[in-house]
Design a protein around this motif. Structure first.
Motif, short mmCIF file in Angstrom:
data_model
loop_
_atom_site.label_atom_id
_atom_site.label_comp_id
_atom_site.label_asym_id
_atom_site.label_seq_id
_atom_site.Cartn_x
_atom_site.Cartn_y
_atom_site.Cartn_z
N VAL B 41 38.34 29.31 43.72
CA VAL B 41 37.11 29.85 43.57
C VAL B 41 36.40 29.27 42.46
O VAL B 41 35.07 28.94 42.33
CB VAL B 41 37.05 31.25 43.60
N THR B 42 37.16 29.39 41.09
CA THR B 42 36.50 28.65 40.10
C THR B 42 36.09 27.21 40.23
O THR B 42 35.12 26.82 39.69
CB THR B 42 37.58 28.99 38.79
N ALA B 43 37.01 26.59 40.68
CA ALA B 43 36.78 25.17 40.91
C ALA B 43 35.54 24.95 41.64
O ALA B 43 34.55 23.92 41.27
CB ALA B 43 38.15 24.38 41.34
N VAL B 48 29.87 23.14 41.77
CA VAL B 48 28.42 23.36 42.35
C VAL B 48 27.41 23.39 41.09
O VAL B 48 26.35 23.01 41.24
CB VAL B 48 28.31 24.67 43.22
N TRP B 49 27.69 24.35 40.18
CA TRP B 49 27.06 24.18 39.09
C TRP B 49 26.70 23.33 38.21
O TRP B 49 25.72 23.07 37.66
CB TRP B 49 27.39 25.69 38.20
N LEU B 50 27.88 22.20 38.25
CA LEU B 50 27.66 21.28 37.33
C LEU B 50 26.76 20.31 37.91
O LEU B 50 25.75 19.68 37.26
CB LEU B 50 28.96 20.48 37.13
N VAL B 51 26.79 20.23 39.44
CA VAL B 51 25.87 19.38 40.06
C VAL B 51 24.52 19.91 40.00
O VAL B 51 23.49 19.02 39.70
CB VAL B 51 26.32 19.24 41.63
N ILE B 71 23.08 30.12 46.35
CA ILE B 71 23.85 29.21 47.41
C ILE B 71 25.49 29.84 47.14
O ILE B 71 26.13 29.99 48.01
CB ILE B 71 23.85 27.74 47.14
N THR B 72 25.88 29.92 45.88
CA THR B 72 27.23 30.08 45.48
C THR B 72 27.80 31.34 45.94
O THR B 72 28.64 31.74 46.70
CB THR B 72 27.49 29.97 43.96
#
Lengths: 541, 160
Positions: B41-43, B48-51, B71-72
């Motif tokens: 889940v963390t990965a 997603v957040w880095l993108v 979205i997450t």
């Protein structure tokens, strides 16, 4: 087989008494419908059961005894209950007992062996709890049997659990006695606290008869008028086919006549369909009235009418620009000047005619729009269909251009293919519907080749005009299509079923599931039967 | 009676088979797969957040960040409710039927009940249709127990 005893959850806390229900020998199961409490006179119990059997055609009998030890501390009751087995003989005889101090039950079933009438075999029993109210209201039983079945006839084809549900459903008359009746026998079942009913529902049922009759006769009159031969004459039938408003009105008329038909719904699916249609009509009319009030507020109709003519002018201006572009060198392509000019001027003149027509109509537009807006009270779908028809009428010139371009292109392709065949020395045989070889004369070949060359070189021009006007027509058709999609959505969205799913999910049960309750070794297995709610089972569109 | 055994699924992940014998004619088998790991889940969230942050530095529009959060969250909820199956249960009751339940990580349960009249036999099929994908040894255990009950049922229904 294990003996299955279906016991209603409402009787689990009832006082001791007799178990009344139906025995299904094919599945070795006993369906308990109610509990008869002490004191009772056996003759009166037998009379009541005979009455119920006559009316509901379900073979109801006394199946055994029920003992709630929590409330009867005396042990002598046990012997008394055993003696009852001799009065109401039933094979097998059930003895259900709920112990004091434990949450567990004890069930025994005694079979009378025919050779030694004093001895009896004990059988393994499985208790299945079911909620009578939910089973009755969820229509898990098959549709009603034909009325010409004889009394005591079991439902032939339904097997398994459907039989059980059918038994419960058909014994409605047994559930009419409640504790407020002054009858000789005191029963316990899901309605013993009082029959569930609502005043509004009862009043609607009483009123619906004459209202349905009246509306059905009115609607049949309307349908007769619309089906009369006058409408089949040429101009009217053509207009009727082309206008989507007429189609929508006819659709709604059909729906309404189905809703208000004096025949009762035969099966739950039909009832759902009727209810969905009624809800859709009501929502439609409500939305339409909203639209009407919005339109007549703030003189919106006047604003719309004033905005319509400039919009039409703007569209015509854009078309003119487009044609000028085509007449020049569109996208860098080189067109045949002469044909280009002819086609371009022809279409420009057409647009000019159209604009004059719109300007001629402009003083009347407000009145027309006002009267058309009134039709929104028939429903939002009718208003949307009228909008779609207005768009079709306003973009009639685009349709005409498309037709001209398509016809020209079609002729050209036709000619090209025929001359191509001539080029190769072949001919289309109409009788045999195939291509045959043919010997042409020299002059035929010469003229044919010339024409072929001309057509080939004029092809890009015609093709381009055809492409441009087809795209425009596609745009208009897409807009009309979206409006029709919206109309279809309002027509066919099953809002009643969706509402039932949210508020009363057990009405949409399409199957059952079992849960094993707490169990102790040596005690009979107890299961709880519940309905599975599925949305898709009851979506008749 | 209740007992638990550990098996492996076809990808090598751990599975637990829980058997309960309620009585001689009623048995329940529950297959539970591994829970959702915090690491995965963390990965996914971090990627997603880095993108999203990268896109934000490119376009300078804060809507990207809020939509990434939505979205997450929606993706996680949808995954838990519709995709991740926690446990699959088979309840076989002699003379009543066979019930199969799948319970999802969000607590949703989807049940199918087949009446005994409609059941001819229980077989191990070649393609695996279950979401927790057990290996053959686990399936054989369940198959043997089901056949015991079906054989018993056929014997009692054959005798009048």
């Amino acid at each position: 087989m294990v003996l299955k005893a279906f016991f209603p959850t409402c009787c689990a806390s009832a006082d001791s008494g007799l178990l009344v229900g139906r025995w299904v020998p094919e599945q070795n199961s006993a369906v308990v419908l109610a509990v008869v409490h002490f004191p009772f006179i056996p003759i009166q119990v037998k009379e009541l059961l005979a009455q119920v059997q006559k009316v509901s055609q379900v073979h109801v009998a006394v199946l055994g005894t029920w003992c709630h030890r929590q409330q009867e501390p005396k042990e002598s009751l046990g012997h008394f209950l055993e003696g009852l087995g001799a009065i109401f003989s039933h094979d097998p005889w059930l003895q259900l007992c709920r112990e004091r101090g434990t949450r567990f039950w004890s069930c025994k079933a005694y079979h009378q062996v025919s050779t030694t009438p004093d001895k009896s075999i004990e059988d393994q029993v499985m208790l299945i709890f079911y909620d009578q109210r939910k089973v009755l209201l969820s229509w898990l039983h098959p549709p009603t049997v034909l009325p010409d079945c004889q009394a005591g006839d079991t439902t032939a084809s339904a097997g398994g659990l459907a039989d059980i549900f059918d038994t419960v459903a058909r014994s409605e008359v047994l559930f009419q006695n409640n504790q407020f009746d002054e009858g000789p026998v005191r029963l316990s079942h899901w309605q013993s606290e009082g029959v569930e009913a609502s005043i509004l529902v009862e009043l609607t049922k009483q009123a619906s008869g004459p209202v349905c009759l009246l509306l059905a006769s009115l609607l049949s009159l309307l349908s007769a008028v619309s089906a009369c031969r006058l409408w089949k004459l040429w101009p009217l039938s053509f207009i009727r086919r082309k206008l989507s408003t007429c189609e929508q009105l006819q659709h709604r008329l059909k729906h309404l006549s189905l809703i208000f038909s004096t025949q009762k719904a035969q099966s739950p699916t039909q009832l759902m369909k009727k209810a969905n249609m009624l809800v859709s009509v009501l929502i439609d009319v409500a939305l339409g009235l909203l639209l009407l009030s919005w339109l007549h507020n703030n003189n919106r109709i006047g604003q719309l009418a004033n905005a319509l003519v400039p919009v039409a002018d703007r569209v015509a201006e854009e078309l003119q620009h487009l044609l000028q572009w085509l007449m020049g060198a569109p996208a860098g392509l080189k067109m045949n000047r002469a044909l280009d000019q002819v086609l371009g001027r022809f279409f420009l003149y057409h647009i000019h005619l159209w604009i004059s027509y719109i300007h001629l109509m402009s003083p009347f537009i407000e009145h027309i729009l006002w009267h058309v807006g009134l039709s929104a009270c028939l429903g939002m779908t009718v208003a949307l269909s009228i909008l779609s028809d207005i768009i079709a009428l306003l973009t009639f010139h685009i349709y005409c251009f498309y037709v001209y371009g398509a016809r020209l292109y079609c002729l050209k392709i036709y000619g090209l293919s025929s001359l191509w065949r001539l080029f190769r020395g072949k001919k289309w045989n109409v009788l045999r519907q195939r291509v045959d070889s043919c010997s042409y004369d020299l002059d035929q070949l010469f003229i044919g080749t010339l024409l072929f060359t001309i057509l080939v070189f004029l092809l890009p021009t015609t093709a381009l005009y055809y492409l441009v006007f087809t795209l425009l027509r596609l745009l208009v058709v897409t807009v009309q299509g979206m409006i029709h999609l919206l109309v279809d959505l309002i027509n066919s969205l099953p809002l009643y079923s969706l509402g039932l799913r949210l508020c009363r999910p057990y009405r949409l049960a399409a199957g059952v599931k079992f849960r094993v309750l707490e169990q102790e070794a040596g005690r009979p297995l107890r299961l709880l039967m519940q309905g599975i709610t599925v949305l898709c089972a009851f979506l008749p569109l | 009676m209740e007992d638990e055994r550990s098996f492996l699924d076809i990808c090598g992940g751990p599975l637990t088979l829980r058997r309960r014998y309620y009585s001689s004619y009623c048995r329940e088998f529950g297959l539970s797969s591994a829970r959702l790991s915090l690491r995965s889940v963390t990965a996914v969230t971090c990627t997603v957040w880095l993108v999203a942050y990268g896109l934000f530095t490119l376009f300078e529009n804060s809507m990207i960040l809020s939509s990434a959060i939505f979205i997450t969250i929606l993706g996680l909820l949808g995954y838990l409710h519709f995709v991740k199956i926690d446990q699959e249960t088979l309840l076989i009751i002699d003379s009543l039927g066979i019930q199969m339940t799948s319970s999802y990580a969000s607590g949703k349960e989807s049940t199918t009940f087949i009446e005994m009249d409609k059941v001819k036999d229980v077989i191990v099929n070649e393609a695996i249709y279950m979401s927790t994908k057990p290996r053959l040894d686990c399936l054989i255990e369940v198959y043997r127990s089901c056949q015991e009950i079906l054989a018993r049922q056929k014997a009692t229904s054959a005798s009048p």
